[in-house]
Write a protein that holds these residues in place. Sequence first.
Motif, PDB file in Angstrom:
ATOM      1  N   ILE A 125      -4.627  15.625  -5.091  1.00 56.76           N
ATOM      2  CA  ILE A 125      -5.210  14.372  -4.587  1.00 56.76           C
ATOM      3  C   ILE A 125      -6.689  14.559  -4.270  1.00 56.76           C
ATOM      4  CG2 ILE A 125      -5.152  12.702  -2.686  1.00 56.76           C
ATOM      5  CD1 ILE A 125      -2.123  13.199  -2.516  1.00 56.76           C
ATOM      6  N   THR A 157      -6.053  13.150  -9.315  1.00 58.26           N
ATOM      7  CA  THR A 157      -4.757  13.179  -9.986  1.00 58.26           C
ATOM      8  C   THR A 157      -4.888  12.950 -11.485  1.00 58.26           C
ATOM      9  OG1 THR A 157      -3.756  12.289  -7.970  1.00 58.26           O
ATOM     10  CG2 THR A 157      -2.418  12.225  -9.963  1.00 58.26           C
ATOM     11  N   VAL A 160      -7.842   9.022  -0.063  1.00 54.59           N
ATOM     12  CA  VAL A 160      -6.790   8.071  -0.446  1.00 54.59           C
ATOM     13  C   VAL A 160      -7.261   6.624  -0.301  1.00 54.59           C
ATOM     14  CG1 VAL A 160      -4.492   7.215   0.169  1.00 54.59           C
ATOM     15  CG2 VAL A 160      -4.907   9.674   0.059  1.00 54.59           C
ATOM     16  N   LEU A 161      -8.031   6.342   0.750  1.00 55.18           N
ATOM     17  CA  LEU A 161      -8.458   4.976   1.015  1.00 55.18           C
ATOM     18  C   LEU A 161      -9.688   4.548   0.222  1.00 55.18           C
ATOM     19  CD1 LEU A 161      -8.000   4.779   4.900  1.00 55.18           C
ATOM     20  CD2 LEU A 161      -6.533   3.778   3.140  1.00 55.18           C
ATOM     21  N   ARG A 218     -10.027   6.986  -4.689  1.00 51.45           N
ATOM     22  CA  ARG A 218      -8.708   7.227  -5.291  1.00 51.45           C
ATOM     23  C   ARG A 218      -8.752   8.235  -6.439  1.00 51.45           C
ATOM     24  NH1 ARG A 218      -5.096   3.047  -3.943  1.00 51.45           N
ATOM     25  NH2 ARG A 218      -3.529   4.277  -5.026  1.00 51.45           N
ATOM     26  N   GLY A 219      -9.921   8.420  -7.021  1.00 57.35           N
ATOM     27  CA  GLY A 219     -10.055   9.396  -8.112  1.00 57.35           C
ATOM     28  C   GLY A 219     -10.355  10.793  -7.641  1.00 57.35           C
ATOM     29  N   LYS A 274     -14.680   7.041 -13.301  1.00 59.95           N
ATOM     30  CA  LYS A 274     -13.287   6.739 -13.628  1.00 59.95           C
ATOM     31  C   LYS A 274     -12.817   7.530 -14.838  1.00 59.95           C
ATOM     32  CE  LYS A 274     -10.187   2.775 -14.212  1.00 59.95           C
ATOM     33  NZ  LYS A 274     -10.104   1.315 -14.367  1.00 59.95           N
TER      34      LYS A 274
END
Length: 324
Positions: free
Chosen positions: A263, A267, A306-307, A310-311, A320
């Motif tokens: 994480i 991921t 996480v918030l 996300r990458g 991305k």
Amino acid sequence: MLTRENTVNLVLALLLLVAPLAANAFGQPFYVTLATRIAILALAALGLNLALGLGGLVSFGHAAFFGIGGYAAGILSSHALSYEPMIFGLPGTVQMPVIWIVAVVASGLVALAIGAISLRTSGVYFIMITLAFAQMVYYFAISWPAYGGEDGLSIMVRNQFPGANTMKPLSFFLVCYLVLLAGIGLFALIRASRFGAALQAARQNETRVATVGIHPYRIRLTGFVISAMITALAGALYADLNRFVSPSMLSWHMSGELIVLIILGGTGRLFGPLAGAALYVAFEFALGGLTERWQFFLGLILLGVVLFARGGLLGLLAGKAKHG
């Protein structure tokens, strides 16, 4: 084509190589060992990333495979040094390539059995059943007095690799570094293959995969087994790094740590496990000397990732992801 992500990946790979070389030149073997730990944890997380990142399989049981790899190294080494034959009169060995083969095969067989049952479930049920199997292996190791039980098993002398003096920190690091690069290469090949495409498709839409004649269960099981084998290889190296193997390698905390690494790094990203492992070990080293509760601050960082990212770290640095 040298994309932004490829550039970041190249920089990460070079940094991991140059840092221990510089540390060794300045007579700082501790930092070489730190880099070795990053490489091994990255390899372990790389294995889980195959199942989690590509297949969407959130496994809380990969510590079992990590520990199996470690115990393979410890058991084979102890029998070789004591000249006591193992089961069926088989001899032990201190040769790393042989130990790696045993670790990979043993974990593959265990993963085949665990996966065959676990993959008939999904979601939270899959998480819990993989956790349950890992805990079964953990308690088996604790109740195995022949190999130390709760106290673990010492590896008196680090196992050998042809052409390298593994007792020297830099030589052992280079062995681990090359194995990590081989693992990353394998991950890239799998991700770009038809099998990798099918594994990612099964994660996104199981029904559509089935309609084109592909069996999602078989694809996922194969991915799960390969994933376990890579993690077990890392476990064998980790045991040699510490010259000690214990049931803690099989604990669910280890499974959670591997998920955290993925994480943090990103991921499904090729170099995500390496980025996550480097970040994790850096925080452990920097904050561990200041407070025993350094995991609290790591938890805050993980919450932020996480918030808001996300990458993971690679998402922040490279943008991305361009694949599935």
